[in-house]
Scaffold this motif. Structure first.
Motif, PDB file in Angstrom:
ATOM      1  N   GLY A 169       0.810  -1.208   0.000  1.00 41.98           N
ATOM      2  CA  GLY A 169       0.000   0.000   0.000  1.00 41.98           C
ATOM      3  C   GLY A 169       0.842   1.256   0.000  1.00 41.98           C
ATOM      4  N   ASP A 170       0.159   2.381  -0.120  1.00 39.03           N
ATOM      5  CA  ASP A 170       0.833   3.675  -0.091  1.00 39.03           C
ATOM      6  C   ASP A 170       1.074   4.096   1.345  1.00 39.03           C
ATOM      7  OD1 ASP A 170       0.960   3.962  -2.844  1.00 39.03           O
ATOM      8  OD2 ASP A 170      -1.039   4.844  -2.952  1.00 39.03           O
ATOM      9  N   VAL A 171       2.283   4.599   1.611  1.00 34.75           N
ATOM     10  CA  VAL A 171       2.673   5.016   2.956  1.00 34.75           C
ATOM     11  C   VAL A 171       3.424   6.343   2.886  1.00 34.75           C
ATOM     12  CG1 VAL A 171       2.811   2.639   3.799  1.00 34.75           C
ATOM     13  CG2 VAL A 171       4.867   3.753   2.926  1.00 34.75           C
ATOM     14  N   GLU A 223       9.333   9.637   1.034  1.00 36.10           N
ATOM     15  CA  GLU A 223       9.004   9.832  -0.371  1.00 36.10           C
ATOM     16  C   GLU A 223      10.182  10.428  -1.142  1.00 36.10           C
ATOM     17  OE1 GLU A 223       5.289  11.508  -2.956  1.00 36.10           O
ATOM     18  OE2 GLU A 223       5.080  10.727  -0.942  1.00 36.10           O
ATOM     19  N   LYS A 224      10.356   9.977  -2.370  1.00 33.28           N
ATOM     20  CA  LYS A 224      11.392  10.443  -3.305  1.00 33.28           C
ATOM     21  C   LYS A 224      12.807  10.173  -2.799  1.00 33.28           C
ATOM     22  CE  LYS A 224       8.294  13.744  -5.346  1.00 33.28           C
ATOM     23  NZ  LYS A 224       7.877  15.110  -5.508  1.00 33.28           N
ATOM     24  N   ASP A 272       0.682   7.606   7.330  1.00 40.43           N
ATOM     25  CA  ASP A 272       0.401   8.960   6.852  1.00 40.43           C
ATOM     26  C   ASP A 272       1.067   9.973   7.766  1.00 40.43           C
ATOM     27  OD1 ASP A 272      -1.280   9.304   9.139  1.00 40.43           O
ATOM     28  OD2 ASP A 272      -2.957   8.443   8.032  1.00 40.43           O
ATOM     29  N   LYS A 273       0.910  11.251   7.442  1.00 39.92           N
ATOM     30  CA  LYS A 273       1.542  12.318   8.235  1.00 39.92           C
ATOM     31  C   LYS A 273       0.889  12.499   9.596  1.00 39.92           C
ATOM     32  CE  LYS A 273       3.127  14.947   4.282  1.00 39.92           C
ATOM     33  NZ  LYS A 273       3.087  16.220   3.575  1.00 39.92           N
TER      34      LYS A 273
END
Length: 87
Positions: A15-17, A33-34, A52-53
């Motif tokens: 999943g996205d984290v 990220e990145k 998430d944040k």
């Protein structure tokens, strides 16, 4: 970014984290990220997934393995893993 935690038997997480903290052989490190491309060995320990944040977290205990970071995708390949129940 996308995270996958894989064992030989199954896909434990996908999943996205926001980020992930991993037990490298020379100490803990975090991928956000990145992140630059990376391949690293992992030792047995605990993976902290920052969903998430807003500080929503998930934890997994892992056996040794490897992590690959490329094109905003983190793939954790380990001999074994299990989710840790948090209260």
């Amino acid at each position: 970014m996308n995270l996958e935690i894989l064992t030989p038997e199954k896909k434990l997480f996908s999943g996205d984290v926001y980020g992930v903290q991993l037990p490298g052989v020379t100490g803990l490190f975090e991928v956000l990220e990145k992140h630059a491309p990376l391949v690293s060995a992992l030792k047995a320990g605990r993976v902290k997934v920052l969903k998430d944040k807003n500080n929503h977290l998930a934890f997994y205990t892992i056996q040794s393995g490897f992590v690959e970071v490329i094109n905003n995708k983190v793939t954790v390949l380990v001999e074994g893993a299990a989710p840790v129940e948090t209260k």
